[in-house]
Design an enzyme around this catalytic site. Sequence first.
Site, PDB file in Angstrom:
ATOM      1  N   GLU A  78       0.833  -1.201   0.000  1.00 56.06           N
ATOM      2  CA  GLU A  78       0.000   0.000   0.000  1.00 56.06           C
ATOM      3  C   GLU A  78       0.871   1.255   0.000  1.00 56.06           C
ATOM      4  O   GLU A  78       1.855   1.341   0.728  1.00 56.06           O
ATOM      5  CB  GLU A  78      -0.918   0.012   1.219  1.00 56.06           C
ATOM      6  CG  GLU A  78      -1.909  -1.143   1.266  1.00 56.06           C
ATOM      7  CD  GLU A  78      -2.974  -1.051   0.191  1.00 56.06           C
ATOM      8  OE1 GLU A  78      -3.131   0.038  -0.408  1.00 56.06           O
ATOM      9  OE2 GLU A  78      -3.657  -2.072  -0.057  1.00 56.06           O
ATOM     10  N   CYS A 141      -7.613  -1.873   8.222  1.00 55.81           N
ATOM     11  CA  CYS A 141      -6.315  -1.924   7.544  1.00 55.81           C
ATOM     12  C   CYS A 141      -5.801  -0.518   7.247  1.00 55.81           C
ATOM     13  O   CYS A 141      -4.665  -0.173   7.589  1.00 55.81           O
ATOM     14  CB  CYS A 141      -6.422  -2.746   6.264  1.00 55.81           C
ATOM     15  SG  CYS A 141      -6.676  -4.508   6.546  1.00 55.81           S
ATOM     16  N   HIS A 165      -1.441  -5.841   1.684  1.00 52.79           N
ATOM     17  CA  HIS A 165      -2.663  -6.635   1.672  1.00 52.79           C
ATOM     18  C   HIS A 165      -2.407  -7.969   0.961  1.00 52.79           C
ATOM     19  O   HIS A 165      -1.637  -8.022  -0.010  1.00 52.79           O
ATOM     20  CB  HIS A 165      -3.782  -5.893   0.945  1.00 52.79           C
ATOM     21  CG  HIS A 165      -4.649  -5.076   1.839  1.00 52.79           C
ATOM     22  ND1 HIS A 165      -4.828  -3.713   1.690  1.00 52.79           N
ATOM     23  CD2 HIS A 165      -5.410  -5.433   2.916  1.00 52.79           C
ATOM     24  CE1 HIS A 165      -5.656  -3.273   2.620  1.00 52.79           C
ATOM     25  NE2 HIS A 165      -6.028  -4.288   3.372  1.00 52.79           N
TER      26      HIS A 165
END
Length: 212
Positions: A78, A141, A165
Amino acid sequence: MKILVTAFDPFGGEKINPALEAVKQLENTIGEHTISKLEIPTVFHESKDVIDKELANGNYDVVLSIGQAGGRYDLTPERVGINIDDARIPDNKGNQPIDVAIQEDGAPAYFSNLPVKTMTEAIKAAGVPASLSNTAGTFVCNHVLYQLGYLADKSYPGLLFGFIHVPFIPEQVTDKPEKPSMSIETIAKGLTAAIKAISKEDDAKVALGETH
């Protein structure tokens, strides 16, 4: 470097979290890095508090959080966490904040300061599907990724932080034929490659963006 790798407990009605199971399989030494592992609750704010407590006692250089993204087919480092909680489902303690700032005195967003493009390319080089993600969602998250940036900004100067992820595993999609999955072993292989690629060097200058 000394790296703390965190993973969530199961949530959303699932009996297993592939992030946690894959992290359990990681070696305690990966490349030149020493690895510590920490299970964190899928709970707004409490997740951050558990990490903060460990960081205060551990003298870590890096914290890398791993989470489940059911529906994605690949590993996705991310790029950014945003300062908003907007929960489609409750967390594991029934909290469901909607359009709530994570930290009132925090930045609108915190960008991971890990070499996320280098890590993405390293995962692919290991033969594991991967892509760079520009949204971690608005559930726990994203909350944790943002909180890691906040902690680095306010409490732990020099701390490197990021989030990856991972997909469902096959056991989770026996009743979800439309959802992709990946074995725990393959997820762990990809995470190992990503962790090996962590350094303080500048990130790779490759085009991994999206058009929409």
